[in-house]
Design an enzyme around this catalytic site. Structure first.
Site, PDB file in Angstrom:
ATOM      1  N   CYS A   2      53.786   1.284 -26.242  1.00 36.61           N
ATOM      2  CA  CYS A   2      53.879   2.157 -27.159  1.00 36.61           C
ATOM      3  C   CYS A   2      54.560   1.054 -28.244  1.00 36.61           C
ATOM      4  CB  CYS A   2      54.529   3.256 -27.104  1.00 36.61           C
ATOM      5  SG  CYS A   2      53.908   4.365 -25.738  1.00 36.61           S
ATOM      6  N   LEU A  50      50.510   4.511 -26.904  1.00 37.19           N
ATOM      7  CA  LEU A  50      49.275   4.063 -26.448  1.00 37.19           C
ATOM      8  C   LEU A  50      49.152   4.953 -24.898  1.00 37.19           C
ATOM      9  CD1 LEU A  50      46.797   2.328 -26.280  1.00 37.19           C
ATOM     10  CD2 LEU A  50      48.408   0.347 -25.380  1.00 37.19           C
ATOM     11  N   ALA A  51      48.497   5.744 -24.901  1.00 40.28           N
ATOM     12  CA  ALA A  51      48.680   6.610 -23.669  1.00 40.28           C
ATOM     13  C   ALA A  51      47.762   5.943 -22.405  1.00 40.28           C
ATOM     14  CB  ALA A  51      47.823   7.933 -23.708  1.00 40.28           C
ATOM     15  N   ASN A  75      59.132   2.146 -24.874  1.00 39.15           N
ATOM     16  CA  ASN A  75      57.698   1.372 -24.868  1.00 39.15           C
ATOM     17  C   ASN A  75      57.941   0.600 -23.452  1.00 39.15           C
ATOM     18  OD1 ASN A  75      55.771  -0.358 -25.249  1.00 39.15           O
ATOM     19  ND2 ASN A  75      57.097  -1.711 -26.321  1.00 39.15           N
ATOM     20  N   GLU A  77      56.283   0.316 -19.170  1.00 41.37           N
ATOM     21  CA  GLU A  77      55.849   0.838 -17.747  1.00 41.37           C
ATOM     22  C   GLU A  77      57.074   0.859 -16.717  1.00 41.37           C
ATOM     23  OE1 GLU A  77      53.221   2.953 -17.810  1.00 41.37           O
ATOM     24  OE2 GLU A  77      52.111   1.997 -19.177  1.00 41.37           O
ATOM     25  N   GLY A 370      48.408 -13.756 -15.603  1.00 37.47           N
ATOM     26  CA  GLY A 370      49.239 -14.369 -14.746  1.00 37.47           C
ATOM     27  C   GLY A 370      50.444 -15.033 -15.095  1.00 37.47           C
TER      28      GLY A 370
END
Length: 625
Positions: A2, A50-51, A75, A77, A370
């Site tokens: 997000c 941003l879901a 923002n 994960e 990467g």
């Protein structure tokens, strides 16, 4: 993934919803799936969503706890969100969503600031604790997610992107000369400065607090750092097994998503191994690569197109593969748009990454990258050999610093900068800045092994950080979340703890000087398997073929040295030699022109410097015109 922003008036003025909305609007590409604004007195938080995880309205932000005295805009994960949720629910916390945002709230309620020690993921967040009237900002360990802030004693402003801070009318724009000095030395900014005076970036692995009662903004506090000073005793084969296990675990963790996940695929070992593991878990995956029109390339740049290798890996792994070809004119076409999104100039040519992110975003909202494998496992041997065989610490600092002056050596700065600019930077020692980074590693530097670890530490803290900042900007400009499985807590901790001789062959070897401009640097191998990433190559041999693990390193770079002498030189001259050119308010025209001429005539390779000149010019035009 997000975009976050907010403002805190330290003089107790009320925050208007309109100003937070104006800031948030600058972040719309980071979050096209939803938006939210929360205002309470002198504090305002904004969010663009941003879901990715929990696509329902229950995942909207800003989000608060049940009592409403803790509010967060976040923002990122948290990849260990599922296990943390189990632990927090066992402690009595009730969830009202499947979002990892709620996990951060409950973790803060349970552990306070120490909650950061429990997080494995990429994140930047601001949390308002009404109970203590404290604003708490934090950034993930490695700096995958950026977080900028501005403070002048009357107000504190923060955001995922600088342009949202600049949207506040009271924030004036001017160039930070010390950051400019660092940029034209390292092609990076090693401190917490940015080119915008007054705007700083919260360092990776740090947090800060702003307290209403005292009106004080704390200094950024480090809560985690790379640790090379606690080696473990383990033989090479055991290290290979553990790297393999932790790598697989890291990739699996980062597949947490409620939307499809794709992967970049260069044809090299790192992206290929990530794709191989993801493919086993997901059953089918889309992959993306970029190639280059080499019709006007010369020398080593004729080997810069990896599409054939990527296609071979895609065929082996049975991926749904997409690719694009870039031409010399593609840089010219995209530069104004790219620099607007980058805003915080760092590292080298990134327009190929911008195009590939745009391609990936047409098919997916999440892509695996990467990044990090080279910096963790010694993937740049030509750099390390220049410093590690020094006779003492002082010689090491000087040798390695001389290498990392990617653009302009110290002795040329009086020629590069206008007199007025030079007076602003003459007392700002970039050598001291460089040394201070390495000293944080707390290594004796008495052995080659120590000096190699110090070099890896430096690159993780600076070069990789610059790459991550750029990767965030180019991906989020296309509403694309980029994940980096190599930067998993457990994998990173283990990589830092193993012997450096498991990473780099012949650490006592003496190597000739190699210029970062020289494209031949990518072909460092004296043997089929190369000299770096030894333990990783052995571990990844179970995932990809030997011809992949034993390939010499190839960077993802356009043949710009050739293009800047041929098809792109007219563009360079048009942009940097006309009456509208802005860089000469700060730089010396004669010096710049001479460097461009040296490159165009083949006398020297100044491709990195030319890219930085183009970037600085467009930066001035986009943000100061």
């Amino acid at each position: 993934m997000c975009g976050i922003c907010g403002i805190y008036f330290l003089d107790r003025r009320p925050v208007s919803t309109a100003i937070v909305e104006k800031m948030s609007e600058q972040l719309k590409l980071r979050g096209p799936d939803g938006e939210g604004v929360w205002v309470d007195g002198s504090v305002g938080l904004g969010h663009k969503r941003l879901a990715i995880v929990d696509l329902t309205p229950s995942g909207r932000q800003p989000m608060s706890n049940k009592s409403g005295d803790i509010v967060i805009t976040y923002n990122g994960e948290l990849y260990n969100h599922p296990s943390l949720r189990v632990e927090l629910e066992a402690a009595g916390y009730q969830y009202h969503s499947r979002s990892d945002t709620e996990t951060i709230i409950h973790a803060y309620e349970e552990w306070g600031i120490k909650c950061l020690d429990h997080f494995n993921g990429m994140f930047a967040f601001a949390l308002w604790d009404k109970r203590s009237s404290t604003l708490f900002l934090a950034r993930d360990r490695f700096g995958v997610k950026p977080l900028y802030y501005y403070s002048d004693g009357r107000k504190f402003i923060f955001s995922s992107e600088i342009k949202a801070i600049l949207a506040v009318p009271e924030v004036e724009r001017s160039v930070n000369y010390h950051a400019l000095n660092e940029y034209f030395t390292f092609q990076n900014v090693l401190t917490d400065l940015t080119l915008f005076d007054g705007v700083k970036i919260l360092p990776a692995g740090h947090y800060l607090t702003v307290n209403a009662f005292s009106g004080q903004v704390s200094r950024p506090q480090m809560y985690w750092d790379f640790n090379f000073s606690s080696p473990i005793k383990i033989d090479f084969d055991e290290a290979v097994e553990e790297v393999y296990r932790l790598f697989n675990q890291a990739v699996a963790r980062q597949l947490m998503s409620d939307v499809p996940i794709a992967s970049y695929l260069s044809g090299g070992m790192d992206s290929g191994s990530i794709t191989a593991v993801a493919r086993k878990h997901l059953g089918r995956i889309m992959t993306f690569t970029g190639g280059f029109d080499l019709s006007s390339a010369t020398g080593m740049e004729l080997g810069f197109d990896e599409r054939t290798e990527a296609e071979n890996l895609s065929n082996l792994l049975k991926t749904e593969h997409y690719e694009m070809v870039l031409h010399a004119g593609d840089m010219e076409h995209i530069m104004p748009e790219l620099i607007w999104h980058l805003e915080d100039l760092r590292v080298g040519q990134c327009y190929p990454n911008y195009y590939i992110a745009r391609l990936a975003s047409k098919f997916s909202k999440v892509v695996l990258s990467g990044a990090g494998g080279d910096e963790l496992f010694a993937g740049y041997p030509w750099r390390y050999y220049l410093g590690i065989n020094s006779d003492n610490a002082d010689e090491y600092f000087r040798n390695y610093y001389n290498f990392w002056q990617r653009l302009i050596p110290d002795e040329d700065k009086v020629l590069l900068f206008q007199d007025s600019t030079y007076r602003q930077i003459v007392d700002h020692s970039t050598f001291d800045v460089f040394c201070e980074v390495i000293k944080q590693a707390d290594l004796s530097l008495q052995t080659s092994a120590d000096r190699l670890n110090a070099s890896l530490y430096f690159e993780l803290k600076t070069f990789l950080h610059g790459l991550l900042v750029v990767e965030d900007k180019v991906s989020m400009s296309h509403s694309l979340e980029s994940r980096v499985p190599f930067l998993d807590n457990d994998l990173v901790d283990f990589a830092c703890s193993i012997s450096p001789i498991y990473k780099l062959r012949d650490i006592d070897r003496v190597n000739k000087h190699l210029d970062e401009n020289d494209v031949a640097k990518y072909h460092y191998s004296d043997s089929p398997t190369g000299n770096g990433k030894l333990v990783l190559r052995k571990a990844m041999a179970r995932l990809v073929p030997d011809d992949v693990t034993q390939r010499v390193k190839q960077g993802f770079s356009a043949p710009d040295a050739s293009w800047f002498r041929g098809e792109s030189i007219d563009y360079v001259n048009r942009l940097l030699n006309n009456r509208h050119t802005r860089i000469y308010e700060y730089l010396n025209h004669a010096y710049v022109s001479n460097k461009i001429m040296e490159h165009s005539t083949g006398k020297s390779n100044n491709r990195l410097f030319i890219w930085s000149l183009l970037s600085f010019e467009w930066w001035l035009r986009k943000f100061f015109d």
